[in-house]
Motif scaffolding. Structure first.
Motif, PDB file in Angstrom:
ATOM      1  N   GLY A  54      41.245 -35.058  40.030  1.00 42.52           N
ATOM      2  CA  GLY A  54      41.170 -35.892  38.833  1.00 42.52           C
ATOM      3  C   GLY A  54      41.969 -35.324  37.663  1.00 42.52           C
ATOM      4  N   ASP A  55      42.718 -34.219  37.894  1.00 42.02           N
ATOM      5  CA  ASP A  55      43.551 -33.668  36.822  1.00 42.02           C
ATOM      6  C   ASP A  55      44.821 -34.509  36.691  1.00 42.02           C
ATOM      7  N   ALA A  56      45.309 -34.647  35.454  1.00 39.92           N
ATOM      8  CA  ALA A  56      46.582 -35.346  35.249  1.00 39.92           C
ATOM      9  C   ALA A  56      47.676 -34.585  35.991  1.00 39.92           C
ATOM     10  N   ILE A 101      48.989 -23.106  47.882  1.00 46.65           N
ATOM     11  CA  ILE A 101      49.778 -22.933  46.659  1.00 46.65           C
ATOM     12  C   ILE A 101      49.273 -23.803  45.511  1.00 46.65           C
ATOM     13  N   ASP A 102      49.302 -23.230  44.328  1.00 46.66           N
ATOM     14  CA  ASP A 102      49.222 -24.005  43.087  1.00 46.66           C
ATOM     15  C   ASP A 102      50.671 -24.034  42.604  1.00 46.66           C
ATOM     16  N   PRO A 103      51.398 -25.129  42.900  1.00 48.59           N
ATOM     17  CA  PRO A 103      52.851 -25.106  42.675  1.00 48.59           C
ATOM     18  C   PRO A 103      53.205 -24.894  41.208  1.00 48.59           C
ATOM     19  N   LEU A 104      52.363 -25.457  40.337  1.00 48.35           N
ATOM     20  CA  LEU A 104      52.646 -25.332  38.903  1.00 48.35           C
ATOM     21  C   LEU A 104      51.312 -25.147  38.192  1.00 48.35           C
ATOM     22  N   ASP A 105      51.069 -23.935  37.749  1.00 46.79           N
ATOM     23  CA  ASP A 105      49.807 -23.634  37.065  1.00 46.79           C
ATOM     24  C   ASP A 105      50.022 -23.655  35.553  1.00 46.79           C
ATOM     25  N   ILE A 192      38.458 -16.130  27.293  1.00 51.03           N
ATOM     26  CA  ILE A 192      37.525 -17.175  27.728  1.00 51.03           C
ATOM     27  C   ILE A 192      37.756 -18.373  26.824  1.00 51.03           C
ATOM     28  N   ASN A 193      37.527 -19.575  27.343  1.00 52.58           N
ATOM     29  CA  ASN A 193      37.637 -20.772  26.507  1.00 52.58           C
ATOM     30  C   ASN A 193      36.327 -20.927  25.737  1.00 52.58           C
ATOM     31  N   ALA A 194      36.311 -20.377  24.516  1.00 50.61           N
ATOM     32  CA  ALA A 194      35.074 -20.278  23.735  1.00 50.61           C
ATOM     33  C   ALA A 194      34.576 -21.637  23.244  1.00 50.61           C
ATOM     34  N   ARG A 226      41.655 -13.712  23.600  1.00 53.59           N
ATOM     35  CA  ARG A 226      42.880 -14.428  23.951  1.00 53.59           C
ATOM     36  C   ARG A 226      42.510 -15.660  24.765  1.00 53.59           C
ATOM     37  N   TRP A 227      43.235 -16.765  24.613  1.00 56.87           N
ATOM     38  CA  TRP A 227      43.104 -17.897  25.542  1.00 56.87           C
ATOM     39  C   TRP A 227      44.407 -18.663  25.541  1.00 56.87           C
ATOM     40  N   ILE A 228      45.155 -18.555  26.646  1.00 58.66           N
ATOM     41  CA  ILE A 228      46.456 -19.216  26.738  1.00 58.66           C
ATOM     42  C   ILE A 228      46.325 -20.567  27.436  1.00 58.66           C
ATOM     43  N   ALA A 229      45.294 -20.689  28.296  1.00 55.35           N
ATOM     44  CA  ALA A 229      45.117 -21.887  29.142  1.00 55.35           C
ATOM     45  C   ALA A 229      46.199 -22.001  30.207  1.00 55.35           C
ATOM     46  N   SER A 230      46.796 -20.888  30.567  1.00 54.06           N
ATOM     47  CA  SER A 230      47.642 -20.774  31.765  1.00 54.06           C
ATOM     48  C   SER A 230      47.096 -19.584  32.529  1.00 54.06           C
ATOM     49  N   LEU A 231      46.456 -19.849  33.663  1.00 50.66           N
ATOM     50  CA  LEU A 231      45.845 -18.764  34.431  1.00 50.66           C
ATOM     51  C   LEU A 231      46.865 -17.672  34.769  1.00 50.66           C
ATOM     52  N   VAL A 232      48.070 -18.099  35.130  1.00 51.22           N
ATOM     53  CA  VAL A 232      49.099 -17.117  35.486  1.00 51.22           C
ATOM     54  C   VAL A 232      49.425 -16.219  34.296  1.00 51.22           C
ATOM     55  N   ILE A 244      39.823  -8.517  30.422  1.00 48.25           N
ATOM     56  CA  ILE A 244      39.004  -9.330  31.317  1.00 48.25           C
ATOM     57  C   ILE A 244      39.209 -10.812  31.029  1.00 48.25           C
ATOM     58  N   PHE A 245      39.110 -11.626  32.082  1.00 51.27           N
ATOM     59  CA  PHE A 245      39.208 -13.089  32.008  1.00 51.27           C
ATOM     60  C   PHE A 245      37.934 -13.669  32.589  1.00 51.27           C
ATOM     61  N   LEU A 246      37.400 -14.690  31.930  1.00 49.46           N
ATOM     62  CA  LEU A 246      36.220 -15.388  32.483  1.00 49.46           C
ATOM     63  C   LEU A 246      36.440 -16.898  32.414  1.00 49.46           C
ATOM     64  N   ARG A 259      36.153 -24.260  36.700  1.00 55.39           N
ATOM     65  CA  ARG A 259      37.307 -25.157  36.795  1.00 55.39           C
ATOM     66  C   ARG A 259      38.302 -24.719  37.868  1.00 55.39           C
ATOM     67  N   LEU A 260      38.332 -23.416  38.130  1.00 57.61           N
ATOM     68  CA  LEU A 260      39.437 -22.892  38.937  1.00 57.61           C
ATOM     69  C   LEU A 260      39.132 -22.987  40.431  1.00 57.61           C
ATOM     70  N   ARG A 261      40.177 -23.162  41.215  1.00 56.46           N
ATOM     71  CA  ARG A 261      40.040 -23.458  42.633  1.00 56.46           C
ATOM     72  C   ARG A 261      40.133 -22.173  43.473  1.00 56.46           C
ATOM     73  N   THR A 262      39.202 -22.054  44.430  1.00 57.32           N
ATOM     74  CA  THR A 262      39.085 -20.813  45.205  1.00 57.32           C
ATOM     75  C   THR A 262      40.351 -20.505  46.002  1.00 57.32           C
TER      76      THR A 262
HETATM   77  O1  LIG Z   1      41.737 -26.356  29.568  1.00 60.65           O
HETATM   78  P1  LIG Z   1      40.775 -25.304  30.066  1.00 60.65           P
HETATM   79  O2  LIG Z   1      39.447 -25.868  30.505  1.00 60.65           O
HETATM   80  O3  LIG Z   1      40.653 -24.141  29.131  1.00 60.65           O
HETATM   81  O4  LIG Z   1      41.403 -24.770  31.433  1.00 60.65           O
HETATM   82  C1  LIG Z   1      42.511 -23.953  31.490  1.00 60.65           C
HETATM   83  C2  LIG Z   1      42.741 -23.557  32.907  1.00 60.65           C
HETATM   84  O5  LIG Z   1      43.166 -24.670  33.638  1.00 60.65           O
HETATM   85  C3  LIG Z   1      44.346 -24.394  34.343  1.00 60.65           C
HETATM   86  O6  LIG Z   1      45.422 -24.936  33.610  1.00 60.65           O
HETATM   87  C4  LIG Z   1      44.260 -25.015  35.714  1.00 60.65           C
HETATM   88  O7  LIG Z   1      45.464 -24.956  36.399  1.00 60.65           O
HETATM   89  P2  LIG Z   1      46.427 -26.240  36.689  1.00 60.65           P
HETATM   90  O8  LIG Z   1      47.340 -26.430  35.506  1.00 60.65           O
HETATM   91  O9  LIG Z   1      47.143 -25.777  37.911  1.00 60.65           O
HETATM   92  O10 LIG Z   1      45.526 -27.427  36.947  1.00 60.65           O
HETATM   93  C5  LIG Z   1      44.480 -22.871  34.334  1.00 60.65           C
HETATM   94  O11 LIG Z   1      45.798 -22.435  34.365  1.00 60.65           O
HETATM   95  C6  LIG Z   1      43.794 -22.489  33.045  1.00 60.65           C
HETATM   96  O12 LIG Z   1      43.211 -21.223  33.105  1.00 60.65           O
END
Ligand SMILES: O=P(O)(O)OC[C@H]1O[C@](O)(COP(=O)(O)O)[C@@H](O)[C@@H]1O
Ligand SMILES: [Mg+2]
Ligand SMILES: [Mg+2]
Length: 335
Positions: A54-56, A101-105, A192-194, A226-232, A244-246, A259-262
Motif C-alpha cells: 500500500g506504499d506509494a 531486494i529493496d530496489p529503492l529505499d 527514531i520517528n518521534a 536524528r531522523w532522515i527517513a531513509s533506512l539506508v 542506535i536506530f529504532l 514499518r520495515l520489512r524483514t
Molecule cells: O515515514 P516513516 O514512518 O518515518 O518511515 C521511514 C522509513 O520508511 C522507509 O522509507 C521505507 O522504505 P521504502 O522507501 O523502501 O518504502 C525507510 O527507508 C525509512 O526508515
C-alpha cells in the motif's frame, strides 16, 4: 555509455558471487547516474501506483526494480524477490542464488535530494522459491546496501567482515576503500520517528524518555537525535559513527509490527550490523535468528552499537512498575 566499464573491484568477493555482485554494481552505477541527473533526465519522484504494502510507488522505485530484475537473470540469480513485486519471480533456471531486494529505499526523499539507497540479501537457492527466501536470516551468504548520497558507496558482507566500496566518478568503478568496517562505540545519537511517541509501547517510551532526560536523567548524559527517513542513510551513519536506530511496532492501524520489512530491509542490515560488531533485534530477539513467514512481513527493528541495542532489550524485560515509573525512579539504568 557506462556498460563497458568494469563495475567493481572483486578481490574480496567470493568467486561464485562475482557475476551477481558485478551485476548489482552495474545497475547501481547506472542508477547513481540517473539520480544525479534528477530533473534533467527522467522524472523520478512522481507516484505511479502502489506496491503490495500500500506504499506509494514512485517512478524511480519501478525503474530500479526493472533494472535489477533484468540484470540479475544473467548473473546467477534463480529467484528474485522485491519490495515492488507481490510474488517471487523466477529469473534463471540454472542460477545458484536467491536474492531479495529493496530496489529503492527512502523513496519519500527522492524529490528532496536526500540520500536514498538499495538494500539486498542473498541466499543459496533451493528448488522452491519461497523456501529459498523464507528461512533463518542467519543463512544469508551475502548482504549489502548501496547509498546514493554525496558519494555513491556499496557496503557489503560475505560473512567475513564488512567491506566498503566507493564509486569513483573518474573511472565509474566501485573501488574498495575499507576492507574491514567496524561500528565505532560511544556515539550519543539515537534515531527514531518521534512523531509516533504517543503510539509506542511503554518500554520504548521509557527508553526514549531516559535519552531525552539527558544529563538530568538516569543515563546521566546528553543525547542527540536524528531522523532522515531513509533506512539506508540511517544505517550508513551508524556504520560510520555509531549510535542506535529504532522503528518499533506501535498502535497505529497496520503498524503493530512497525514499518520495515524483514526479508529485504531488516535481515540484510542485521547481517551487516553483526559483521561490523553491532547488533540488530526486534527490540528483544536477534533478527538473525528470525525466519520470516511471508515475503512482505514487517518487524519492529532496533539496530546499532551492541550495548545500546542490548539496553533497549533490557527495557522490555523491566517489570511494569519500573517501566511506568518516572525516570527519576527507574533505578536499574543509572549510567
Ligand atoms: O515515514 P516513516 O514512518 O518515518 O518511515 C521511514 C522509513 O520508511 C522507509 O522509507 C521505507 O522504505 P521504502 O522507501 O523502501 O518504502 C525507510 O527507508 C525509512 O526508515
Ligand atoms: Mg525501504
Ligand atoms: Mg523501497
Amino acid at each position: 555509455m557506462l556498460e563497458t566499464v568494469s563495475s567493481i573491484e572483486t578481490t574480496h568477493v567470493p568467486d561464485a558471487l562475482r557475476p551477481t555482485i558485478e551485476a548489482l554494481a552495474k545497475v547501481a552505477r547506472n542508477l547513481s547516474y540517473t539520480i544525479r541527473r534528477g530533473p534533467l533526465g527522467q522524472s523520478l519522484g512522481h507516484a505511479v501506483g502502489e506496491n503490495t504494502d500500500g506504499d506509494a510507488q514512485k517512478a524511480l522505485d519501478v525503474l530500479a526494480d526493472d533494472a535489477f530484475a533484468s540484470a540479475l537473470g544473467a548473473a546467477g540469480v534463480r529467484w528474485y524477490a522485491s519490495e515492488e513485486r507481490e510474488e517471487i519471480v523466477p529469473l534463471s533456471e540454472h542460477g545458484r542464488f536467491a536474492l531479495a531486494i529493496d530496489p529503492l529505499d527512502g523513496s519519500s526523499n527522492i524529490d528532496a535530494n536526500v540520500s536514498i539507497g538499495t538494500i539486498f540479501s542473498i541466499y543459496e537457492a533451493k528448488g522452491d522459491s519461497y523456501a529459498s527466501l523464507l528461512r533463518p536470516a542467519r543463512e544469508q551468504i551475502a548482504a549489502g546496501y548501496v547509498i546514493y548520497g554525496p558519494q555513491t558507496q556499496m557496503i557489503v558482507t560475505f560473512g567475513a567482515g564488512v567491506q566498503t566500496y566507493l564509486l569513483d566518478p573518474e573511472t565509474d568503478t566501485f573501488k574498495l576503500v575499507e576492507a574491514t568496517k567496524t561500528i565505532p562505540e560511544g556515539s550519543s545519537e539515537f534515531a527514531i520517528n518521534a512523531s509516533n511517541y504517543r503510539h509506542w509501547s511503554k518500554p520504548v517510551r521509557a527508553y526514549i524518555d531516559d535519552c531525552l532526560a539527558g544529563s538530568e536523567g538516569p543515563r546521566g548524559k546528553n543525547f542527540n537525535m536524528r531522523w532522515i527517513a531513509s533506512l539506508v542513510a540511517e544505517t550508513h551513519r551508524i556504520m560510520s559513527r555509531g549510535g542506535i536506530f529504532l522503528y518499533p511496532g506501535d498502535d497505529r492501524p497496520g503498524y503493530g509490527r512497525g514499518r520495515l520489512r524483514t526479508v529485504y530491509e531488516c535481515a540484510p542490515i542485521a547481517f551487516l550490523m553483526e559483521q561490523a560488531g553491532g547488533a540488530a533485534t526486534d527490540g528483544c530477539d536477534p533478527i538473525m535468528s528470525r525466519t520470516a513467514r511471508t515475503l512482505h512481513e514487517r518487524t519492529p527493528f532496533v539496530f546499532g552499537t551492541t550495548v545500546k541495542v542490548d539496553r533497549v532489550a533490557a527495557y522490555h524485560d523491566l517489570p511494569d512498575h519500573e517501566v511506568s515509573a518516572l525516570f527519576g525512579n527507574r533505578g536499574l539504568f543509572r549510567a
